[in-house]
Design a protein around this motif. Structure first.
Motif, mmCIF file in Angstrom:
data_model
loop_
_atom_site.group_PDB
_atom_site.id
_atom_site.type_symbol
_atom_site.label_atom_id
_atom_site.label_comp_id
_atom_site.label_asym_id
_atom_site.label_seq_id
_atom_site.Cartn_x
_atom_site.Cartn_y
_atom_site.Cartn_z
ATOM 1 N N THR A 68 13.501 44.824 -24.402
ATOM 2 C CA THR A 68 13.402 44.358 -25.757
ATOM 3 C C THR A 68 14.102 45.392 -26.741
ATOM 4 O O THR A 68 14.173 45.411 -27.919
ATOM 5 N N GLY A 69 14.537 46.707 -26.207
ATOM 6 C CA GLY A 69 15.217 47.691 -26.782
ATOM 7 C C GLY A 69 15.840 48.784 -26.099
ATOM 8 O O GLY A 69 16.072 48.571 -24.952
ATOM 9 N N PRO A 70 16.335 49.661 -26.693
ATOM 10 C CA PRO A 70 17.066 50.701 -25.718
ATOM 11 C C PRO A 70 16.178 51.569 -24.963
ATOM 12 O O PRO A 70 14.810 51.517 -25.382
ATOM 13 N N ILE A 71 16.453 52.246 -23.662
ATOM 14 C CA ILE A 71 15.542 52.947 -22.947
ATOM 15 C C ILE A 71 15.237 54.282 -23.626
ATOM 16 O O ILE A 71 16.200 55.091 -24.034
ATOM 17 N N PRO A 72 14.241 54.559 -24.080
ATOM 18 C CA PRO A 72 13.813 55.601 -24.772
ATOM 19 C C PRO A 72 13.731 56.931 -24.169
ATOM 20 O O PRO A 72 13.910 57.101 -22.878
ATOM 21 N N ALA A 73 14.058 58.077 -24.852
ATOM 22 C CA ALA A 73 14.002 59.438 -24.245
ATOM 23 C C ALA A 73 12.509 59.569 -23.745
ATOM 24 O O ALA A 73 11.450 59.023 -23.857
ATOM 25 N N PRO A 74 12.490 60.281 -22.539
ATOM 26 C CA PRO A 74 11.319 60.617 -21.819
ATOM 27 C C PRO A 74 10.392 61.547 -22.472
ATOM 28 O O PRO A 74 10.386 62.655 -22.112
ATOM 29 N N ARG A 75 9.768 60.971 -23.406
ATOM 30 C CA ARG A 75 8.728 61.573 -24.417
ATOM 31 C C ARG A 75 7.434 60.659 -24.312
ATOM 32 O O ARG A 75 7.656 59.588 -24.720
ATOM 33 N N PHE A 76 6.511 61.234 -23.989
ATOM 34 C CA PHE A 76 5.096 60.176 -23.438
ATOM 35 C C PHE A 76 4.022 60.975 -24.146
ATOM 36 O O PHE A 76 3.516 61.984 -24.122
ATOM 37 N N PRO A 97 11.466 49.715 -21.836
ATOM 38 C CA PRO A 97 10.602 48.807 -22.818
ATOM 39 C C PRO A 97 10.473 47.057 -22.455
ATOM 40 O O PRO A 97 11.621 46.675 -22.836
ATOM 41 N N LEU A 98 9.819 46.971 -21.604
ATOM 42 C CA LEU A 98 9.796 45.345 -20.822
ATOM 43 C C LEU A 98 8.172 44.918 -21.346
ATOM 44 O O LEU A 98 7.430 45.310 -20.517
ATOM 45 N N PRO A 99 8.038 44.139 -22.282
ATOM 46 C CA PRO A 99 6.687 43.227 -22.478
ATOM 47 C C PRO A 99 6.225 42.795 -21.524
ATOM 48 O O PRO A 99 7.059 42.159 -20.739
ATOM 49 N N GLN A 100 4.995 42.540 -21.053
ATOM 50 C CA GLN A 100 4.528 42.102 -19.946
ATOM 51 C C GLN A 100 4.854 40.716 -19.973
ATOM 52 O O GLN A 100 5.164 39.961 -18.965
ATOM 53 N N ALA A 101 4.780 40.015 -20.960
ATOM 54 C CA ALA A 101 5.091 38.474 -20.931
ATOM 55 C C ALA A 101 6.465 38.344 -20.392
ATOM 56 O O ALA A 101 6.748 37.376 -19.525
ATOM 57 N N THR A 270 6.452 43.524 -34.521
ATOM 58 C CA THR A 270 7.038 42.885 -33.301
ATOM 59 C C THR A 270 6.201 43.158 -32.113
ATOM 60 O O THR A 270 6.577 42.530 -30.969
ATOM 61 N N ARG A 271 4.986 43.724 -32.289
ATOM 62 C CA ARG A 271 4.092 43.934 -31.124
ATOM 63 C C ARG A 271 2.631 44.513 -31.834
ATOM 64 O O ARG A 271 2.657 45.490 -32.570
ATOM 65 N N LEU A 272 1.703 43.800 -31.145
ATOM 66 C CA LEU A 272 0.107 43.862 -31.870
ATOM 67 C C LEU A 272 -0.577 43.854 -30.569
ATOM 68 O O LEU A 272 -0.656 42.870 -29.727
ATOM 69 N N SER A 273 -1.602 44.909 -30.299
ATOM 70 C CA SER A 273 -2.149 45.033 -29.037
ATOM 71 C C SER A 273 -3.500 45.784 -29.542
ATOM 72 O O SER A 273 -3.462 46.697 -29.973
#
Length: 512
Positions: A68-76, A97-101, A270-273
């Motif tokens: 759903t978006g660009p691959i983010p920098a490795p910061r967690f 970034p790949l939502p579970q659905a 765009t996302r609520l959890s």
């Protein structure tokens, strides 16, 4: 028998397991109690070792295309601080970034391509087993029916009916807190600063990263080009929420106000959890012909790890179940699934529990601990070690004769090797989910020794300038079962290889 394996749960773990079983020539049937795929936001992506494994199966490109978006920098995030791996080359941890659905749709499509049937709206009511089979009572759209399989796999989540029916204990704790995660747009009235912080009218500057308060934890991630930021709150609450009831922007805004004391204007999300943290570990992953994977076997009190661990469970389980069903599994093979995955998941439980301690402390001593921990993460060895923990990449499985070679029991990361047909990646050899012997030194004696297992073990010949071994025997889950030290004579290497082949892939008597 109706099928070889009944898989209960059509989430990422169950669908991954079903696909792996089908690759191995096993007939799985997936049962899912919900009539349709749920769109309630859950996991937001994949990270760590599972990405390498998906690459080995030829699925990584499909996953990346569904992002759903660009691959983010490795910061967690890690317990109220951040682990920044972007400074180091060859970091052990990346995220997708790949939502579970979306992931579930992708895995279900792949399972369908392999001939897997998924029956939705079918709930398991009761489970019984004997020495040869498992009987499952199922309630579906057309009424109740009974199914019989050789094995039953519980991939049905934290409230697993399969685990309950199998009598497997699930000890641990539930933390009395509610966590809310949102990706939401900020209106123009909110100023986004160059340092990632934000300015809200009538309030102090809210800095990027984590902020501890007396009432909880607030997190702010950087904005993208469309002014969407990531917000995270943690509050101590005893309220029980229905997992199927979607969170709202108003609920997020109210939580931010309670934790931070700021009335933060929010736009479209765009996302609520919403989720609660648990630290639980099943006392066994196998009860006779019933096996557990994913959240049915373990729950971790931190974000970003559960789905990765569960899918790795599925891959580690599938080839062992297939060997049992095909009749060439050596004694005790299925028990090694419990041994290995409990070891790996215990490491994940260790670091996620440590995150609880970092995250929940709200006094000066806890602030000092977080500050010191963040300082330690500035050192490359420390940040790499924590990165490997997050990735699930710090585990070496206990394999027989592991002291013969440093590679034994480790994961085979992708590498490029020259072969007679050009340059080929090790990953390409793992597409079929079969064991592979990679000959790196033109060892005809080792290839000949492996020929007795040709019905179940592939042999690949490769060349490399600086090899770490003369040959490497790779299991279907991409872990090294055995490796021949460089230059080891045939009188030692050949019997050792035959022993490893027998240990992991059974007697060669009926090979052709």
């Amino acid at each position: 028998m109706d099928v070889d394996v009944i898989v209960v749960g059509a989430g990422p773990v169950g669908l991954m397991l079903a696909g792996e079983l089908a690759l191995a020539g096993v007939r799985p049937l997936v049962l899912e109690k919900y009539p349709r795929r749920r769109e309630v936001a859950k996991a937001g992506g994949l990270g760590g070792r599972i990405l390498e494994l998906l690459d080995h199966r030829g699925l990584l490109d499909r996953c990346e295309a569904a992002c759903t978006g660009p691959i983010p920098a490795p910061r967690f995030p890690f317990g109220g601080v951040h682990v920044d791996l972007s400074r180091w080359d060859d970091t052990p941890m990346h995220a997708l970034p790949l939502p579970q659905a979306r992931l579930e749709r992708l895995l279900e499509e792949r399972a369908g391509e392999l001939g897997v049937e998924v029956r939705r709206g079918h709930e398991v009511i009761a489970v019984r087993q004997d020495d040869t089979s498992v009987t499952v009572d199922v309630r579906g759209p057309d009424g109740d029916r009974r199914l019989v399989a050789r094995y039953l796999a519980g991939c049905d989540g934290a409230r697993s009916r399969v685990r309950e029916q199998a009598g497997v204990a699930f000890p641990g704790v539930t933390y009395q807190e509610v966590n809310r995660l949102a990706q939401v747009a900020l209106p123009e009235t909110v100023v986004i600063r160059d340092d990632g912080g934000i300015e809200v009218p009538g309030a102090d500057v809210i800095r990027a990263g984590f902020t501890q308060t007396e009432t909880g934890l607030f997190g702010l991630g950087p904005a993208d080009d469309s002014r969407i930021v990531s917000l995270f709150t943690t509050e101590d609450e005893t309220t029980e929420y229905d997992d199927d009831t979607a969170m709202t922007v108003t609920e997020v805004r109210d939580s931010v106000r309670r934790v931070l004391g700021v009335d933060l204007p929010l736009g479209e999300a765009t996302r609520l959890s919403r989720f609660t943290f648990h630290a639980r570990h099943a006392d066994r992953y196998r009860a006779g012909r019933v096996v557990l994977a994913g959240d049915a076997a373990h729950l971790f009190p931190a974000t970003g790890v559960a789905i990765n661990a569960g899918m790795l469970d599925a891959v580690g389980l599938a080839w062992r179940l297939a060997a049992e069903i095909h009749g060439h599994a050596p004694a005790g093979l299925l028990d090694t699934y419990d041994d290995e995955r409990r070891l790996a998941n215990a490491r994940t439980l260790l670091h996620t529990r440590a995150q609880v301690a970092l995250r929940r402390g709200r006094d000066a001593a806890a602030d000092a601990l977080r500050e010191l921990f963040q300082e330690l993460l500035q050192d490359e060895p420390a940040s790499r070690r924590v990165g490997a923990l997050l990735a699930g990449a710090d585990v070496r499985y206990p394999v027989p004769d592991a002291d013969r070679h440093e590679c034994a029991g480790t994961f085979v990361s992708d590498r490029v090797l020259p072969t007679g047909e050009g340059r080929s990646r090790v990953a390409a050899s793992m597409r079929a989910a079969r064991p592979v012997l990679v000959d790196l030194a033109d060892r005809g004696d080792l290839r000949e020794a492996a020929s007795a297992w040709r019905d179940r073990v592939d042999v690949v010949t490769a060349r490399t300038g600086e090899r770490v071994a003369d040959a490497v025997l790779i299991r279907p889950d991409s872990y090294v079962a055995w490796a021949a030290p460089v230059g080891e004579p045939a009188e030692r290497a050949v019997p050792a290889l035959r022993g490893a082949l027998t240990t992991w892939f059974g007697d060669p008597g009926d090979a052709v």
